[in-house]
Design an enzyme around this catalytic site. Sequence first.
Site, PDB file in Angstrom:
ATOM      1  N   ARG A  79       0.865  -1.189   0.000  1.00  0.00           N
ATOM      2  CA  ARG A  79       0.000   0.000   0.000  1.00  0.00           C
ATOM      3  C   ARG A  79       0.897   1.233   0.000  1.00  0.00           C
ATOM      4  O   ARG A  79       1.732   1.406   0.892  1.00  0.00           O
ATOM      5  CB  ARG A  79      -0.897  -0.020   1.235  1.00  0.00           C
ATOM      6  CG  ARG A  79      -1.877   1.149   1.334  1.00  0.00           C
ATOM      7  CD  ARG A  79      -2.631   1.089   2.661  1.00  0.00           C
ATOM      8  NE  ARG A  79      -3.369  -0.147   2.784  1.00  0.00           N
ATOM      9  CZ  ARG A  79      -3.364  -0.904   3.877  1.00  0.00           C
ATOM     10  NH1 ARG A  79      -2.636  -0.565   4.930  1.00  0.00           N
ATOM     11  NH2 ARG A  79      -4.083  -2.014   3.929  1.00  0.00           N
ATOM     12  N   ARG A 149      -0.933   6.229   9.728  1.00  0.00           N
ATOM     13  CA  ARG A 149      -0.972   5.731   8.349  1.00  0.00           C
ATOM     14  C   ARG A 149      -1.280   6.838   7.348  1.00  0.00           C
ATOM     15  O   ARG A 149      -1.306   8.013   7.700  1.00  0.00           O
ATOM     16  CB  ARG A 149      -1.977   4.580   8.263  1.00  0.00           C
ATOM     17  CG  ARG A 149      -1.585   3.417   9.181  1.00  0.00           C
ATOM     18  CD  ARG A 149      -2.441   2.201   8.955  1.00  0.00           C
ATOM     19  NE  ARG A 149      -2.018   1.077   9.781  1.00  0.00           N
ATOM     20  CZ  ARG A 149      -2.557  -0.143   9.692  1.00  0.00           C
ATOM     21  NH1 ARG A 149      -3.517  -0.396   8.834  1.00  0.00           N
ATOM     22  NH2 ARG A 149      -2.121  -1.116  10.474  1.00  0.00           N
ATOM     23  N   LYS A 211      -2.509   0.594  15.207  1.00  0.00           N
ATOM     24  CA  LYS A 211      -2.586   1.481  14.042  1.00  0.00           C
ATOM     25  C   LYS A 211      -3.301   2.781  14.409  1.00  0.00           C
ATOM     26  O   LYS A 211      -4.133   2.832  15.309  1.00  0.00           O
ATOM     27  CB  LYS A 211      -3.300   0.782  12.891  1.00  0.00           C
ATOM     28  CG  LYS A 211      -4.737   0.349  13.189  1.00  0.00           C
ATOM     29  CD  LYS A 211      -5.298  -0.461  12.043  1.00  0.00           C
ATOM     30  CE  LYS A 211      -6.692  -1.006  12.389  1.00  0.00           C
ATOM     31  NZ  LYS A 211      -7.238  -1.853  11.307  1.00  0.00           N
ATOM     32  N   LYS A 213      -5.057   6.379  12.470  1.00  0.00           N
ATOM     33  CA  LYS A 213      -5.510   6.924  11.190  1.00  0.00           C
ATOM     34  C   LYS A 213      -5.920   8.376  11.348  1.00  0.00           C
ATOM     35  O   LYS A 213      -6.594   8.745  12.312  1.00  0.00           O
ATOM     36  CB  LYS A 213      -6.678   6.094  10.651  1.00  0.00           C
ATOM     37  CG  LYS A 213      -6.302   4.647  10.368  1.00  0.00           C
ATOM     38  CD  LYS A 213      -7.488   3.833   9.870  1.00  0.00           C
ATOM     39  CE  LYS A 213      -7.067   2.393   9.569  1.00  0.00           C
ATOM     40  NZ  LYS A 213      -8.208   1.566   9.093  1.00  0.00           N
ATOM     41  N   CYS A 431     -14.516  -4.210   0.719  1.00  0.00           N
ATOM     42  CA  CYS A 431     -13.082  -4.445   0.893  1.00  0.00           C
ATOM     43  C   CYS A 431     -12.648  -5.566  -0.049  1.00  0.00           C
ATOM     44  O   CYS A 431     -13.463  -6.157  -0.754  1.00  0.00           O
ATOM     45  CB  CYS A 431     -12.777  -4.807   2.341  1.00  0.00           C
ATOM     46  SG  CYS A 431     -13.399  -6.430   2.837  1.00  0.00           S
ATOM     47  N   CYS A 437      -6.886 -11.558   1.100  1.00  0.00           N
ATOM     48  CA  CYS A 437      -6.799 -11.107   2.485  1.00  0.00           C
ATOM     49  C   CYS A 437      -6.827 -12.302   3.440  1.00  0.00           C
ATOM     50  O   CYS A 437      -7.775 -13.094   3.414  1.00  0.00           O
ATOM     51  CB  CYS A 437      -7.944 -10.159   2.824  1.00  0.00           C
ATOM     52  SG  CYS A 437      -7.870  -9.592   4.545  1.00  0.00           S
ATOM     53  N   CYS A 475     -14.679  -9.301   6.870  1.00  0.00           N
ATOM     54  CA  CYS A 475     -14.413  -9.563   8.281  1.00  0.00           C
ATOM     55  C   CYS A 475     -14.748  -8.287   9.045  1.00  0.00           C
ATOM     56  O   CYS A 475     -15.044  -7.255   8.442  1.00  0.00           O
ATOM     57  CB  CYS A 475     -12.955  -9.993   8.485  1.00  0.00           C
ATOM     58  SG  CYS A 475     -11.784  -8.612   8.560  1.00  0.00           S
ATOM     59  N   CYS A 479     -12.213  -2.380   7.047  1.00  0.00           N
ATOM     60  CA  CYS A 479     -11.577  -1.772   5.875  1.00  0.00           C
ATOM     61  C   CYS A 479     -12.579  -1.180   4.885  1.00  0.00           C
ATOM     62  O   CYS A 479     -12.289  -0.180   4.244  1.00  0.00           O
ATOM     63  CB  CYS A 479     -10.694  -2.796   5.172  1.00  0.00           C
ATOM     64  SG  CYS A 479      -9.300  -3.362   6.164  1.00  0.00           S
TER      65      CYS A 479
END
Length: 566
Positions: A79, A149, A211, A213, A431, A437, A475, A479
């Site tokens: 990414r 990110r 993470k 964002k 996603c 994935c 899931c 995303c």
Amino acid sequence: MSNKHIVEGPLAVNERIKGESNFLRGTIAQDLEDRITGGFTSDNFQLIRFHGMYQQDDRDFRAERTKQKLEPLHNVMLRARMPGGIIQAKQWLAIDKFAQDHTSYGSIRLTTRQTFQFHGVLKPNIKLMHQTLNSIGIDSIATAGDVNRNVLCTSNPVESQLHVEAYDWATKISEHLLPKTRAYAEVWLDGEKIEGPDEEPILGSNYLPRKFKTTVVIPPQNDVDVHANDLNFVAIEEQGKLVGFNVLVGGGLAMTHGDESTYPRRADDFGFIPLSHTLQIAEAVVTTQRDWGNRVNRKNAKTKYTLDRVGIDTFKAEVESRAGISFAPSRDYEFTGRGDRFGWVEGIDGKHHLTLFIENGRILDLPQRPLKTGLAKIAQIHNGDFRMTANQNLIIAGVAEQDKAVIESLAVEHGLLDASVSTQRQNSMACVAFPTCPLAMAEAERYLPQLVSDVEALLGKHQQQQDIILRVTGCPNGCGRALLAEIGLIGKAPGKYNVYLGGNRAGTRIPKLYKENISEQAILDELDTLIGQWTIEGKDKEAFGDFVIRQGIVAEVFVSSRDFHA
């Protein structure tokens, strides 16, 4: 710093990995030389994420390879880091060529993080990939892992001067919060090893607990879905000029099926700051989360859980103390929508911008729709840039009046501009999920096109003129941002989904669980009934998400986990 806000207990295994990584180097360089396996071993499997990559395999072939006593077909997904999603035409041509020549799928995928991904890059091509990107001014530093990110920014081609200013801040925030380690250059770009210790004054030697964002958003378009993000700067303008930001903290959508200690959460508005305080506040929010975030249980490590554990006022006061700044009262703003504006729009500078709908963000040459070839041909003649949106679409930006006709002709010829695409399809998103994935429990990208056709048929059956914001994820990790949709499907098992209802058009309300673990046909049966009821009983122009709340079909979710799980 007081220890009372630190969670005590044995640290999560990722904390050991980060702490022993020598500032994210690990043994990645040695692993690259190992041709016995196509994957990365031990700690490096986690560490490559900080360099913008995830190790994956093609799950369509996993069982067959196991039967043949072969390891999974390991590859990586990369990414890129593209703050604000702006990419030059020459850069596009370079990534197009790399995708064609060196990936297993030959595609470019636009993501909900306003950037692009390569899928299916085999180990011998990984260093070439990073060096190719570096040669055109792109990297993948900190697009995954426990760091800040890719910073999103409203893709707004109408208020173009305001967008320029907001984009500039998105870039500044991204650069300010980047890891300072030299590991990326040393490992991938054969950079010279510089004597002396690495330092991470903002992220720390163990980086963040989880993470993180960040977005910059320009009302009234909430096209970055602020409530899916830890830190958001909401642009406040006066007379067309950016004067500062309202700062929203603590949004996030990821959860775990069956674990009520996990839940989606809206962001809280901390107040207004002038532009000059932007980087100090960004740093203070990040360092507060760095020091107070849960390093014992990764499922509760995001900023949203830290706010709920220590209290919003306590977290906000710590941010003010660290930044040496006090928040002013929030300025008024309103979100009225979050979709992209398709077709041509003229900016205030007289240039034109063409927004293209890219289903699922997947750019590939398809039968009768050679999307990838078409975009390459446009890039060869385009004098402006491209803007990737947080809704997986692409804007051909900065087109002069005399160039509009040829670009539109190429877009139509290659299936990039199709008047028959419905607003329902334009407002649906998924996603990646299968086959790449590793977290996917059910299909998403491959399921969405048919699901949208089925929903379109139901809307037609009931003569319903409005569309529904519809999102599918394989899931519960968030995303595809299904937990900000009017109808959100979250994969539970192959062919089975949890159905969430009640998000709103502006993206400021989280939907609630309606049905659990039901089949694709059962989903359509439920939607058939609900759409029929909406058509008959809905108020004039009442959105679907508002209707199901008003009718008590699901209860409204406010902020707390109790609202969501009750």
